[in-house]
Write a protein that holds these residues in place. Structure first.
Motif, PDB file in Angstrom:
ATOM      1  N   GLU A  31       0.852  -1.183   0.000  1.00 22.97           N
ATOM      2  CA  GLU A  31       0.000   0.000   0.000  1.00 22.97           C
ATOM      3  C   GLU A  31       0.889   1.234   0.000  1.00 22.97           C
ATOM      4  O   GLU A  31       2.032   1.192   0.487  1.00 22.97           O
ATOM      5  CB  GLU A  31      -0.914   0.029   1.228  1.00 22.97           C
ATOM      6  CG  GLU A  31      -1.850  -1.175   1.361  1.00 22.97           C
ATOM      7  CD  GLU A  31      -2.955  -1.200   0.309  1.00 22.97           C
ATOM      8  OE1 GLU A  31      -3.016  -0.253  -0.500  1.00 22.97           O
ATOM      9  OE2 GLU A  31      -3.742  -2.155   0.308  1.00 22.97           O
ATOM     10  N   GLU A  36      -5.019   3.678   3.232  1.00 23.81           N
ATOM     11  CA  GLU A  36      -5.175   2.408   2.527  1.00 23.81           C
ATOM     12  C   GLU A  36      -4.660   1.259   3.387  1.00 23.81           C
ATOM     13  O   GLU A  36      -5.255   0.177   3.435  1.00 23.81           O
ATOM     14  CB  GLU A  36      -4.407   2.449   1.200  1.00 23.81           C
ATOM     15  CG  GLU A  36      -5.039   3.334   0.140  1.00 23.81           C
ATOM     16  CD  GLU A  36      -4.120   3.512  -1.066  1.00 23.81           C
ATOM     17  OE1 GLU A  36      -2.940   3.101  -0.986  1.00 23.81           O
ATOM     18  OE2 GLU A  36      -4.583   4.066  -2.076  1.00 23.81           O
ATOM     19  N   SER A  40      -6.575  -2.062   4.912  1.00 21.97           N
ATOM     20  CA  SER A  40      -6.045  -3.395   4.646  1.00 21.97           C
ATOM     21  C   SER A  40      -5.840  -4.187   5.934  1.00 21.97           C
ATOM     22  O   SER A  40      -6.150  -5.378   5.999  1.00 21.97           O
ATOM     23  CB  SER A  40      -4.716  -3.279   3.885  1.00 21.97           C
ATOM     24  OG  SER A  40      -4.221  -4.546   3.541  1.00 21.97           O
TER      25      SER A  40
END
Length: 228
Positions: A31, A36, A40
């Motif tokens: 990432e 993000e 995740s």
């Protein structure tokens, strides 16, 4: 080997590290931003995080604090910052290790192995295989079988089934499932649990109306129990 979440915004560095880690057997997810990475970590928890500090959306120290708010996954900070005060601050914030750039892939692999050993030693020991009636969950092989037939489960479904199997015979609340399996706050996540439980029931060949192993206790939670 491990599932590694690499948080690095430099595409050349990310690609080189990913190739090196994959070469020694790790599965790598990359990432480029802190937000993000947080999504995740909560949706598909990795075994270890490699965190660069110079991210485009958040400073790495702030990203580390946010990660620690949702997960206890081991975090190795990888940065060019060498000041002792920075290193101490990040270790006190929750980093498990700190490696300064530039470093070799072999050096990083050794750090990953050491962090995972410490993390494994600190966690409570649980059986690799858990049997609940006709259901067998093998955590080391990431395989679940029902009546000796392997179930086709997603990573999240396997994590959910494993947690329920670890607490078989006890009613587990939806809040506990969200916090322990999804590693995120409970608010607004109840529907997510319901959907995944529904999918899991289907793969176990049962329904809420005709349960075999998964039993819903209305207003309380979910229990995995021997059909007998």
């Amino acid at each position: 080997m491990a599932v590694v979440l690499l948080i690095e915004d430099d595409p050349n560095v990310s690609a080189a590290l990913s190739r090196a880690l994959i070469k020694v057997g790790h599965h790598v997810r990359a990432e480029t931003t802190a937000l993000e990475a947080l999504r995740s970590v909560t949706s598909e928890p990795p075994d270890v995080v490699i965190l660069d500090l110079g991210l485009p959306d958040l400073d790495g120290a702030d990203a580390l604090r946010m990660l620690r708010g949702v997960s206890n996954v081991p975090v190795i900070v990888a940065s060019a910052r060498r000041a002792e005060s920075d290193i101490i601050k990040l270790l006190n914030t929750g980093a498990d290790d700190y490696v300064t750039k530039p470093f070799s892939a072999a050096h990083l692999q050794a750090r990953i192995a050491a962090v995972l050993r410490r993390h494994e030693a600190a966690e409570p020991r649980v059986p690799s295989q858990i049997k609940v009636g006709p259901l067998m969950v093998d955590q080391s092989r990431h395989v679940a079988t029902l009546d000796d037939t392997e179930l086709e489960l997603t990573r999240r479904e396997f994590a959910l089934l494993t947690y329920l199997a670890q607490h078989a015979g006890r009613v587990v609340s939806k809040q506990e499932l969200v916090e322990q399996v999804w590693r995120q706050p409970y608010i607004g996540a109840e529907a997510t649990v319901d959907v995944h439980v529904s999918w899991l029931r289907r793969k176990l060949g049962e329904s809420a109306a005709k349960p075999r192993l998964l039993r819903t206790v209305r207003g309380v939670g979910i229990m995995l129990a021997d059909e007998n």
